[in-house]
Scaffold this active site. Structure first.
Site, mmCIF file in Angstrom:
data_model
loop_
_atom_site.group_PDB
_atom_site.id
_atom_site.type_symbol
_atom_site.label_atom_id
_atom_site.label_comp_id
_atom_site.label_asym_id
_atom_site.label_seq_id
_atom_site.Cartn_x
_atom_site.Cartn_y
_atom_site.Cartn_z
ATOM 1 N N SER A 117 38.101 59.378 -30.900
ATOM 2 C CA SER A 117 37.492 59.961 -32.044
ATOM 3 C C SER A 117 36.149 60.081 -31.861
ATOM 4 C CB SER A 117 37.625 58.925 -33.445
ATOM 5 O OG SER A 117 37.034 58.007 -33.106
ATOM 6 N N LYS A 118 35.144 60.896 -32.658
ATOM 7 C CA LYS A 118 33.763 61.071 -32.518
ATOM 8 C C LYS A 118 32.915 60.153 -32.333
ATOM 9 C CE LYS A 118 33.711 65.628 -34.605
ATOM 10 N NZ LYS A 118 33.131 66.530 -33.286
ATOM 11 N N ARG A 119 33.275 58.978 -32.974
ATOM 12 C CA ARG A 119 32.483 57.690 -32.715
ATOM 13 C C ARG A 119 32.339 57.392 -31.324
ATOM 14 N NH1 ARG A 119 35.178 52.635 -32.667
ATOM 15 N NH2 ARG A 119 37.308 52.637 -32.816
#
Length: 492
Positions: A259-261
């Protein structure tokens, strides 16, 4: 499959950017089709109008083009014999087949309202969850009564209430789901739009898709699809469900779905960061697939096609490693010519002073084997534009027996030696030759001289080139000025 022609498809929803997992799905479907002289189809599944993004289809097309994934059949000018290739343009087709299922007893009209469905589901607490099948056993006369009142309805699939449904997956083997876990899913909504689980079965059959390659998140839906194939009397395609792509948390070391994290997670984001598109595709191809005939890691698209086989797919999740992508990206840069790299890297360098701009070819030549992505270019050359804050500790080097005090004693002599070289002879080879001559004459240690000059010229520990290369790029005036400024700080 009795049909021996290999036909695969990539069927994205136009709801935003293309995640790395989506790109990998498209790539594997493309590679498998090409490796087997088959056909690769692009189909747009745009029936979820609430999440539809206006320019997403064009974005998908651009992404596939940039990645070198070329559909044989698809929307608009791509064309093909089994169009339309956009689901919202196939509404009459879905209606026809939904009604056919109602007639055969494999589906039914449901007149319940959504709010009522939710309340009844919560009250009943059925093990299969969701809709409690209120309209499943309406008599023909009751159905006609609802229709005569002009009531809207959805069409639901009539799931078996006992037993289990099994299908074979190439990667995961036989998968069995108890039928009690299968809700009577909606096939056709009130507005005539099909659901994903219905439309993809109809389209895959009509488009003669032989192998469905998609993520493991669809495994639990596949029994519903298998039951639809059976209801129509159609032979199911071969199912290939890909293990997920994971990201690693730098602090804890734990992995979770990418994910973007974890950082940039879309092909477009990675390209904007300056990873070569071909390197990204090469790396993504190895996220969950191992070639059986070679230990090779750097592949062209043609080489990927030649080496690809479904048997090389792993059932274990793959972890996206940005360091590994950076290494692979660096290998692609090393394979480029200096001229090609200079052209590709220049937009990432930003605005440059004139004397630095004039040295861009030399700068790019130093950077080509030293950066992992093009967005590293500006940080790598920032010191050439503005001298970093002075740090005397940088002159400490035990290996070369350098200290700030030793540098303070050596710099005046080095400045005098270099200042004797005129502007028109201020270039890397002559600077290096001049220093070598002086080092031999004075009995200096070469590592000491070069360390002191490089730190004084750059003002930082890590640089893309050596002392004479950096001084040549800075130019005589700026180079000497930096050496004198460093000496002044050391003497203060």
């Amino acid at each position: 499959m009795t049909n021996t022609e290999i036909r695969t498809r990539f069927a994205p929803s136009p709801t935003g950017y293309m995640h790395i997992g989506n790109l990998r799905t498209a790539l594997y479907a493309y590679l498998f089709a090409r490796a087997n002289d088959g056909t690769f189809i692009l189909r747009i599944e745009d029936t979820d109008r609430n999440r539809y993004v206006a320019d997403a289809v064009e974005f998908i097309r651009r992404t596939l083009d940039a990645a070198g994934i070329v559909p044989d059949e698809g929307p608009d000018e791509i064309g093909g014999a089994y169009g339309p290739y956009v689901q919202s343009e196939r509404m009459e087709i879905y209606k026809k087949y939904a009604e056919q299922l109602v007639e055969s007893g494999h589906a039914y009209r449901c007149f319940c309202h959504h709010a009522e469905e939710a309340e009844e589901s919560a009250e009943e607490g059925k093990s299969f969850g969701g809709y409690p099948r209120t309209c499943r056993d309406l008599s023909p006369s009751e159905v006609e009564e609802h229709l005569s009142r002009g009531e809207e309805y959805v069409i639901r699939q009539k799931m078996p209430l006992v037993g289990e449904t099994t299908f074979h997956d190439v990667v995961h083997g036989n998968v069995t789901i108890p039928n009690t876990e299968l809700e009577d899913q909606v096939l056709l909504k009130r507005d005539g739009m099909p659901t994903y689980n219905f439309a993809n079965v109809i389209d895959d059959h009509l488009m003669k898709v032989s192998h469905i390659i998609r993520g493991t998140e669809f495994i639990t839906s596949t029994p519903k699809h298998v039951l639809l194939y059976e209801a129509f009397g159609w032979e199911p395609p071969v199912f290939v469900h890909l293990a997920p792509v994971m990201g690693r948390d730098d602090e804890t070391g734990k992995t979770s779905k990418l994910s973007k994290r974890h950082g940039a997670t879309s092909f477009d984001d990675l390209v904007k960061m300056g990873y070569p598109a071909a390197a990204i595709v090469n790396y993504v191809a190895l996220l969950g697939w191992n070639p059986k005939t070679t230990n090779q890691e750097i592949f062209s698209m043609d080489e990927l096609i030649e080496a690809f086989s479904i048997e090389g797919l792993s059932k274990s999740p793959a972890v996206f490693d940005y360091d590994k992508l950076g290494w692979m990206s660096g290998e692609y840069f090393k394979a480029m010519s200096d001229e090609a790299f200079a052209a590709a890297a220049r937009p990432y360098a930003g605005e440059l002073p004139q004397h630095i701009e004039e040295q861009w070819a030399a700068i790019a030549g130093l950077l080509r084997t030293r950066v992992a992505k093009l967005s590293d270019v500006r940080p790598a050359i920032e010191f050439l534009i503005e001298t970093p804050p002075f740090d005397a500790a940088l002159y400490e080097n035990k290996r070369n027996k350098v200290t700030p005090e030793a540098a303070q004693q050596l710099l005046p002599e080095l400045i005098d030696i270099l200042a004797a070289l005129p502007e028109d002879r201020w270039e890397n080879e002559l600077l290096y030759a001049l220093l070598e001559e002086c080092i031999e004459r004075e009995g200096w240690k070469k590592g000491t001289v070069m360390w002191v000059l490089r730190i004084a010229a750059a003002g930082q520990a890590v640089t893309p080139g050596g002392a004479t290369e950096l001084l040549a790029i800075l130019g005589r005036e700026a180079g000497i000025a930096r050496l004198k400024a460093a000496l002044a700080r050391l003497s203060a």
